[in-house]
Enzyme design. Sequence first.
Site, PDB file in Angstrom:
ATOM      1  N   CYS A   1       1.087   0.455  13.073  1.00  0.00           N
ATOM      2  CA  CYS A   1      -0.354   0.658  13.297  1.00  0.00           C
ATOM      3  C   CYS A   1      -0.676   0.178  14.709  1.00  0.00           C
ATOM      4  O   CYS A   1      -1.665  -0.491  14.948  1.00  0.00           O
ATOM      5  CB  CYS A   1      -1.194  -0.047  12.232  1.00  0.00           C
ATOM      6  SG  CYS A   1      -0.895  -1.806  12.091  1.00  0.00           S
TER       7      CYS A   1
ATOM      8  N   GLY B   1       0.834  -1.217   0.000  1.00  0.00           N
ATOM      9  CA  GLY B   1       0.000   0.000   0.000  1.00  0.00           C
ATOM     10  C   GLY B   1       0.863   1.259   0.000  1.00  0.00           C
ATOM     11  O   GLY B   1       0.668   2.171  -0.809  1.00  0.00           O
TER      12      GLY B   1
HETATM   13  C1  SAM Z   1       2.680  -3.726   8.784  1.00  0.00           C
HETATM   14  S1  SAM Z   1       3.031  -4.920   7.566  1.00  0.00           S
HETATM   15  C2  SAM Z   1       3.539  -3.913   6.238  1.00  0.00           C
HETATM   16  C3  SAM Z   1       2.438  -3.187   5.488  1.00  0.00           C
HETATM   17  C4  SAM Z   1       2.920  -2.483   4.230  1.00  0.00           C
HETATM   18  N1  SAM Z   1       4.008  -1.580   4.463  1.00  0.00           N
HETATM   19  C5  SAM Z   1       1.813  -1.718   3.496  1.00  0.00           C
HETATM   20  O1  SAM Z   1       1.733  -0.500   3.611  1.00  0.00           O
HETATM   21  O2  SAM Z   1       1.043  -2.354   2.765  1.00  0.00           O
HETATM   22  C6  SAM Z   1       4.531  -5.584   8.156  1.00  0.00           C
HETATM   23  C7  SAM Z   1       5.310  -6.460   7.204  1.00  0.00           C
HETATM   24  O3  SAM Z   1       6.567  -6.793   7.808  1.00  0.00           O
HETATM   25  C8  SAM Z   1       7.035  -7.967   7.210  1.00  0.00           C
HETATM   26  N2  SAM Z   1       8.194  -8.471   7.978  1.00  0.00           N
HETATM   27  C9  SAM Z   1       8.207  -8.976   9.226  1.00  0.00           C
HETATM   28  N3  SAM Z   1       9.469  -9.304   9.587  1.00  0.00           N
HETATM   29  C10 SAM Z   1      10.282  -8.985   8.540  1.00  0.00           C
HETATM   30  C11 SAM Z   1      11.677  -9.098   8.309  1.00  0.00           C
HETATM   31  N4  SAM Z   1      12.510  -9.595   9.223  1.00  0.00           N
HETATM   32  N5  SAM Z   1      12.153  -8.683   7.113  1.00  0.00           N
HETATM   33  C12 SAM Z   1      11.332  -8.179   6.167  1.00  0.00           C
HETATM   34  N6  SAM Z   1      10.006  -8.055   6.349  1.00  0.00           N
HETATM   35  C13 SAM Z   1       9.469  -8.454   7.516  1.00  0.00           C
HETATM   36  C14 SAM Z   1       5.790  -8.844   7.214  1.00  0.00           C
HETATM   37  O4  SAM Z   1       5.890  -9.892   6.278  1.00  0.00           O
HETATM   38  C15 SAM Z   1       4.692  -7.817   6.867  1.00  0.00           C
HETATM   39  O5  SAM Z   1       4.397  -7.860   5.489  1.00  0.00           O
END
Ligand code: SAM
Length: 438
Positions: A380, A263
Amino acid sequence: MNSNKKTIVLSARQTAVNIICAVVQQGKSLTEALSLADSLDLRDRAFCRELCYGTIRWYSRLDAILGQLLKKSFKSKDTDIKVLALLGLYQIIYLNTPDHAAVSETVNTCAKSRKSWAKGLLNGVLRSFLREREALESNADSSDAQYAHPEWLVKQLQQDWGDRSTEILQANNEHPPMSIRVNLQQNEREAYLAELNEQSIEATLNPYNNCGLTLEKPVSVEQLPNFWQGASSVQDCAAQLAADLLDAQAGQRVLDVCAAPGGKTAHILERSPSDITLTAIDIDERRNQRVMENLERLQLNAEVLTVDALETKEWFDGSAFQRILIDAPCSATGVIRRHPDIKLLRKASDITKLVELQAQLLDAIWPLLDNNGVLIYATCSILAAENSQQITSFLKRHPDAKSVKIDASWGQTCDHGRQILPGEQQMDGFYYACLTKS
Ligand SMILES: C[S@@+](CC[C@H](N)C(=O)[O-])C[C@H]1O[C@@H](n2cnc3c(N)ncnc32)[C@H](O)[C@@H]1O
């Protein structure tokens, strides 16, 4: 040919029981479990969703009412019967389903299951509720059950937000509006609003940016003009603040960490000069697939990498980034109104682990930021430990980091960064901090 095979068509109520059981017993997210409703026709699917969201939203309050009506609690193998009772109560209390219909439909659903022995029990429980409704509800509401949140979260919100915690708990139980982001590469916001109005879709302008619209009533994306050609995207107005805060300039290298489903990645590209270079990384391959689909629909380009952000040696080529967004994995306590299952799935112990992971992400990514570059940290969450306190600790560990005050009319200032509480100016709960390197 298996001509004897019968297809069993489940009702909306029976499907709702299966979905809610998948959440409370197997720990599945509601979004994932809702795929069980895909085989229902459109009307039943909408009703099933309403039953699932509502019953999960009010689960612990309904449970406190049910507990008063039972001599002994249900065994875990009979969670489906318990859920059916909660569904019955939900329909009477919140959906204004006529009493007799709620009782008979609950009993009929049970009769069609393999546990028809529970018909009498469900009938008795719901009829007793109807007789003693006032006392039962007021008893449940004399405790924290009235807010339908887990005890640990109520306490944490009271600790972090004092008097405002009640308002937060109430906002978490509201229905959120649907907001969209107009793709400014393709349309002016006002022109798109006019197109919406032509379809009798009413919306108001998001006062905090030049691309957001909040719809009066939710619609399906099929109803949004040119949605599939990339004219707009569904995104809460709080999440739409990230790209402006990042403020990528011509020629800059931009890193979007934890990018999926994309997003904010897409928004950064939509609002920035065409010659920025954007690298979007996420650890989850399936979610990254959605980043690619979103970029394709919106006709945008980025380098999308499926990597662990913590393992920078494996993917960083040594050229620093002038802008970095870390949209960190978090408790999602700011979006409970959209995902009420968070109240059932999230545990107090998860917070400690998330705070640790967020700190590791900040520490691993910080060296990749250019001198005088800007790093936006976003969650969030509405918990201080993941937000302002996280940044306070980060600043102590990194003397070359400086927290920049965010001047804005949304949300409120914290020790560091800015917090929007759920429902404030109709937005989701969100936190942003702005850091620079000297
Ligand atoms: C809050 S969501 C992101 C939402 C996104 N930025 C959007 O605006 O659509 C958090 C993301 O962190 C990723 N994540 C968690 N640990 C991670 C890591 N060690 N390295 C990369 N991504 C990671 C998850 O797979 C998830 O997609």
